[in-house]
Every structure is written in structure tokens, then in C-alpha cells.
Design a protein around this motif. Structure first.
Motif, mmCIF file in Angstrom:
data_model
loop_
_atom_site.group_PDB
_atom_site.id
_atom_site.type_symbol
_atom_site.label_atom_id
_atom_site.label_comp_id
_atom_site.label_asym_id
_atom_site.label_seq_id
_atom_site.Cartn_x
_atom_site.Cartn_y
_atom_site.Cartn_z
ATOM 1 N N GLU A 210 0.824 -1.224 0.000
ATOM 2 C CA GLU A 210 0.000 0.000 0.000
ATOM 3 C C GLU A 210 0.852 1.265 0.000
ATOM 4 N N GLU A 211 1.868 1.272 -0.839
ATOM 5 C CA GLU A 211 2.710 2.448 -0.996
ATOM 6 C C GLU A 211 2.117 3.382 -2.054
ATOM 7 N N GLN A 212 2.567 4.618 -2.041
ATOM 8 C CA GLN A 212 2.111 5.619 -3.005
ATOM 9 C C GLN A 212 3.140 5.717 -4.133
ATOM 10 N N ALA A 213 2.716 5.344 -5.346
ATOM 11 C CA ALA A 213 3.658 5.234 -6.455
ATOM 12 C C ALA A 213 3.313 6.207 -7.581
ATOM 13 N N HIS A 214 4.360 6.651 -8.275
ATOM 14 C CA HIS A 214 4.220 7.544 -9.427
ATOM 15 C C HIS A 214 5.109 7.015 -10.546
ATOM 16 N N ILE A 215 4.664 7.239 -11.777
ATOM 17 C CA ILE A 215 5.447 6.834 -12.939
ATOM 18 C C ILE A 215 5.655 8.035 -13.842
ATOM 19 N N TYR A 216 6.878 8.164 -14.385
ATOM 20 C CA TYR A 216 7.242 9.283 -15.245
ATOM 21 C C TYR A 216 7.918 8.729 -16.501
ATOM 22 N N ARG A 217 7.418 9.116 -17.663
ATOM 23 C CA ARG A 217 8.076 8.746 -18.917
ATOM 24 C C ARG A 217 9.354 9.572 -19.044
ATOM 25 N N VAL A 218 10.476 8.896 -19.227
ATOM 26 C CA VAL A 218 11.773 9.566 -19.304
ATOM 27 C C VAL A 218 12.080 9.908 -20.756
ATOM 28 N N SER A 219 12.580 11.120 -20.976
ATOM 29 C CA SER A 219 12.991 11.554 -22.314
ATOM 30 C C SER A 219 14.480 11.279 -22.485
ATOM 31 N N MET A 220 14.818 10.336 -23.358
ATOM 32 C CA MET A 220 16.210 10.050 -23.634
ATOM 33 C C MET A 220 16.329 9.339 -24.976
ATOM 34 N N PRO A 221 17.433 9.516 -25.686
ATOM 35 C CA PRO A 221 17.619 8.838 -26.969
ATOM 36 C C PRO A 221 17.638 7.318 -26.786
ATOM 37 N N GLU A 222 17.253 6.604 -27.851
ATOM 38 C CA GLU A 222 17.232 5.144 -27.756
ATOM 39 C C GLU A 222 18.622 4.578 -27.477
ATOM 40 N N SER A 223 19.665 5.246 -27.961
ATOM 41 C CA SER A 223 21.024 4.775 -27.679
ATOM 42 C C SER A 223 21.336 4.865 -26.193
ATOM 43 N N ALA A 224 20.844 5.931 -25.535
ATOM 44 C CA ALA A 224 21.055 6.070 -24.095
ATOM 45 C C ALA A 224 20.209 5.059 -23.326
ATOM 46 N N MET A 225 18.980 4.773 -23.826
ATOM 47 C CA MET A 225 18.166 3.727 -23.207
ATOM 48 C C MET A 225 18.927 2.405 -23.193
ATOM 49 N N ARG A 226 19.499 2.098 -24.327
ATOM 50 C CA ARG A 226 20.259 0.837 -24.451
ATOM 51 C C ARG A 226 21.442 0.826 -23.487
ATOM 52 N N ASP A 227 22.157 1.955 -23.421
ATOM 53 C CA ASP A 227 23.308 2.039 -22.516
ATOM 54 C C ASP A 227 22.876 1.859 -21.064
ATOM 55 N N LEU A 228 21.733 2.440 -20.694
ATOM 56 C CA LEU A 228 21.265 2.301 -19.321
ATOM 57 C C LEU A 228 20.849 0.854 -19.032
ATOM 58 N N PHE A 229 20.167 0.231 -19.979
ATOM 59 C CA PHE A 229 19.799 -1.176 -19.807
ATOM 60 C C PHE A 229 21.054 -2.018 -19.571
ATOM 61 N N MET A 230 22.060 -1.809 -20.399
ATOM 62 C CA MET A 230 23.299 -2.584 -20.259
ATOM 63 C C MET A 230 24.032 -2.228 -18.966
ATOM 64 N N ALA A 231 23.902 -0.983 -18.516
ATOM 65 C CA ALA A 231 24.521 -0.609 -17.245
ATOM 66 C C ALA A 231 23.913 -1.416 -16.103
ATOM 67 N N TYR A 232 22.583 -1.605 -16.145
ATOM 68 C CA TYR A 232 21.941 -2.441 -15.132
ATOM 69 C C TYR A 232 22.439 -3.878 -15.211
ATOM 70 N N VAL A 233 22.537 -4.401 -16.416
ATOM 71 C CA VAL A 233 23.006 -5.782 -16.577
ATOM 72 C C VAL A 233 24.427 -5.931 -16.043
ATOM 73 N N ASN A 234 25.283 -4.977 -16.375
ATOM 74 C CA ASN A 234 26.675 -5.047 -15.910
ATOM 75 C C ASN A 234 26.762 -4.913 -14.397
ATOM 76 N N GLU A 235 25.961 -4.003 -13.828
ATOM 77 C CA GLU A 235 25.948 -3.828 -12.370
ATOM 78 C C GLU A 235 25.489 -5.108 -11.687
ATOM 79 N N ALA A 236 24.442 -5.723 -12.241
ATOM 80 C CA ALA A 236 23.934 -6.969 -11.664
ATOM 81 C C ALA A 236 24.975 -8.077 -11.761
ATOM 82 N N ASN A 237 25.637 -8.179 -12.901
ATOM 83 C CA ASN A 237 26.669 -9.210 -13.061
ATOM 84 C C ASN A 237 27.811 -9.020 -12.070
#
Length: 332
Positions: A210-237
Motif C-alpha cells: 500500500e505504498e504511493q507510487a508515481h510513474i514518469y516517462r523519461v525523455s532520452m535517446p534510444e542509444s542512451a536507453m540501451r546504454d542504461l539497460f546494459m549498465a543495469y546488466v553489468n551492475e547486476a553481473n
């Protein structure tokens, strides 16, 4: 006068470092509560004895006693190491890992629990594959649980297939362990990075906790989206291969993401809103990362807790939480 100044400074150092020391002993000694109380009491008595010696004219004896005490404590503290070998809570039994072949990313241990209550759930860990060439969106999700100014931060990635995957940086709780902001300063928890279905990590916060949540669409180029996705994968690894301690200020769900983004976007400034994570959307807005609407409008239209709780079984969770959100109009 000089003697009084030096003794006053010494007293302040002893008091402040003793507060830290007692908390470190309290959170890290693997003993029953009475034993930890006894050890903390002994530390306080020895610290007071050091001050008494110093103020009674035996300066070197008082200072030497306390320095020796603190040196022994720091030697013990430095030998405390994070570990993957603990009795983890079910929802933190694994850390997500990923392998990459071209545009294809395969994630192991994607969590997709079905939650009925905090203690009643169906466990499911999956292997999922994603084509990064089809990555189209990034959403920032904040979830507030009642601590003023603080929110948990999740980042959700969307693909043109209609799939969404949410990454969350978590404390890695042991069984029967609960979160403590103070304990987070004292090596009480390890870190975990998890990829989860939105029906898991997002729904559990709105519908079960029962937390209060908000969602925001982030404005960023698709290349930066990809880099961020891979940053998460690398951090997790990296976390999966080498355990690391959570820290309430320097290694939390906001700072980890900030450090990843700083490697993608040059010149991201440090800001107090990185610590007051409920205000993170304001920071992202100021650096040009949100939709071109007033922040209050983005926040109000991005509030989705009630929508999530009232969802019809025939409706898609990911679609419902994005209804009316700036940047998502006509795209669902």
C-alpha cells in the motif's frame, strides 16, 4: 585555556565516535540482545573511564586507552566482508545476471512472483530474452512508503513488443530480517540488483504494501536507453560475482542509478535530491530528463496506486498504470 580546548575536542571526538561504535557493535555482533547490550555497556564505561583519566590530568593514559579501543574496533570492522552465502528471504534468493550476444540479452533469475500478501506468494524465477534493437521507452517509478522525503526508485524498460521489464536495486534481506535505515550505515545488508516483471516489483508495492507510487516517462535517446539497460546488466553481473554492502547514503537505489547515468550522460551534477529520493523526479526534470509539462502535472497524472489497486483481471497491469501519463498518450 589551551588545555581546556584540547580536552573539549577530545571529549567531542570520544562521544561522537562512541555513538558510532555502539551502533556498529549493536548491528554487527551476531549475539542475542542481552549480550549486545552488555558489550555496548562495556564500551560506554571504558569510554567514560578514558575521559575521566584525561580530565583528571592523565592525558596520555586517557587518550591512549581510547585510541587502543577504537583501533581494535576498526580492525574488527575492516574484516567484516559482504557475502552471498546467507539465508536469504525468498524474494531475494537470487541476483539477476545477463549475457549479451549482439542485440540479444538473456536475463537469468528474472523474478515474477505472484503476491497475495507480504507472506503469501507464489515463487517464480524465469529466464527471459530481449532484443535491444526493439527497446523504445524508459520509465522512472518512485514508490513512497511513509518515510518523509524518501522513496524507492525503480526503472522500467519497454519494448515495441509490448513487454516491460523493471530493474530494482534492493537491500538483500535475510530471512526474518527487515529494513533499517540506521542499519544501512553499519553493513547490515548486502546489495542486490533484480530484473522483475512489473506485476511483481511494482504491483507488490501498490497492492500489497500500500505504498504511493508515481510513474514518469523519461525523455532520452534510444542509444542512451540501451546504454542504461546494459549498465543495469553489468551492475547486476558485478554484484552476482562479488558481494557488496548496501549503504543508506552512498550505495542505495538512487545513487547506484545516478552512478550508472553519470557514465552515460556527461556533467550530471550532484544534488541533495539524490539523497531525498522522493524528490528525484524534480532533479530529473531539471536536467531535461522528463516530459515537457509542469512537474506537478507530471506527478499528478503519474500517480497510479489507486489505478493499480482497482485493476480488472482482464486488464493489463502495465497498460493501466500508464493511462493518462504524459508521453504515453495514444501509445498503449
Amino acid at each position: 585555556m589551551l588545555r581546556m580546548i584540547v580536552l573539549s575536542i577530545f571529549t567531542l571526538v570520544v562521544v561522537l565516535s562512541s555513538v558510532w561504535s555502539v551502533l556498529a557493535l549493536w548491528f554487527q555482533l551476531p549475539w542475542p540482545t542481552p549480550a549486545r547490550i552488555a558489550v555496548a555497556g562495556c564500551w560506554i564505561l571504558l569510554a567514560l573511564a578514558s575521559l575521566w583519566l584525561a580530565w583528571s590530568g592523565r592525558h596520555w593514559s586517557g587518550a591512549g586507552t581510547y585510541v587502543l579501543m577504537f583501533a581494535v574496533l576498526m580492525l574488527w570492522w575492516g574484516r567484516l566482508e559482504p557475502s552471498h552465502q546467507r539465508q536469504w528471504a525468498d524474494d531475494l534468493a537470487h541476483i539477476t545476471t545477463g549475457t549479451v550476444e549482439g542485440d540479444q540479452v538473456t536475463l537469468e533469475h528474472v523474478r515474477n512472483f505472484t503476491w497475495r500478501s507480504r507472506d503469501d506468494y507464489d515463487e517464480l524465477w524465469e529466464t527471459r530474452s530481449y532484443d535491444l534493437s526493439r527497446l523504445r521507452s524508459v520509465d522512472l517509478i518512485t514508490s513512497e512508503w511513509g518515510m518523509p522525503g524518501i522513496a524507492h526508485v525503480l526503472v522500467s524498460f519497454g519494448f515495441d513488443t509490448g513487454e516491460f521489464i523493471t530493474f530494482t536495486v534492493e537491500i538483500r534481506r535475510e530471512r526474518n530480517e527487515s529494513f533499517s535505515a540506521i542499519g544501512g550505515f553499519f553493513k547490515q545488508f548486502e546489495l542486490a540488483v533484480l530484473a522483475t516483471d512489473e506485476n511483481d516489483a511494482v504491483r507488490v508495492r501498490t497492492n500489497v504494501r500500500e505504498e504511493q507510487a508515481h510513474i514518469y516517462r523519461v525523455s532520452m535517446p534510444e542509444s542512451a536507453m540501451r546504454d542504461l539497460f546494459m549498465a543495469y546488466v553489468n551492475e547486476a553481473n558485478q554484484l552476482a560475482s562479488e558481494a557488496r554492502f548496501y549503504h543508506t547514503v552512498t550505495a542505495n537505489c538512487t545513487i547506484i542509478v545516478y552512478n550508472m547515468m553519470r557514465r552515460i550522460v556527461d556533467g550530471l551534477p550532484l544534488d541533495h535530491r539524490l539523497l531525498l529520493s522522493a524528490r528525484l523526479p524534480s532533479y530529473v526534470k531539471d536536467v531535461g530528463g522528463l516530459q515537457d509539462s509542469p512537474l506537478e502535472e507530471l506527478k499528478e497524472r503519474g500517480r497510479f496506486s489507486e489505478r493499480a489497486r482497482n485493476i480488472d483481471q482482464a486488464e493489463e497491469f502495465s497498460e493501466v498504470i500508464r493511462r493518462g501519463v504524459p508521453g504515453w498518450e495514444g501509445k498503449l
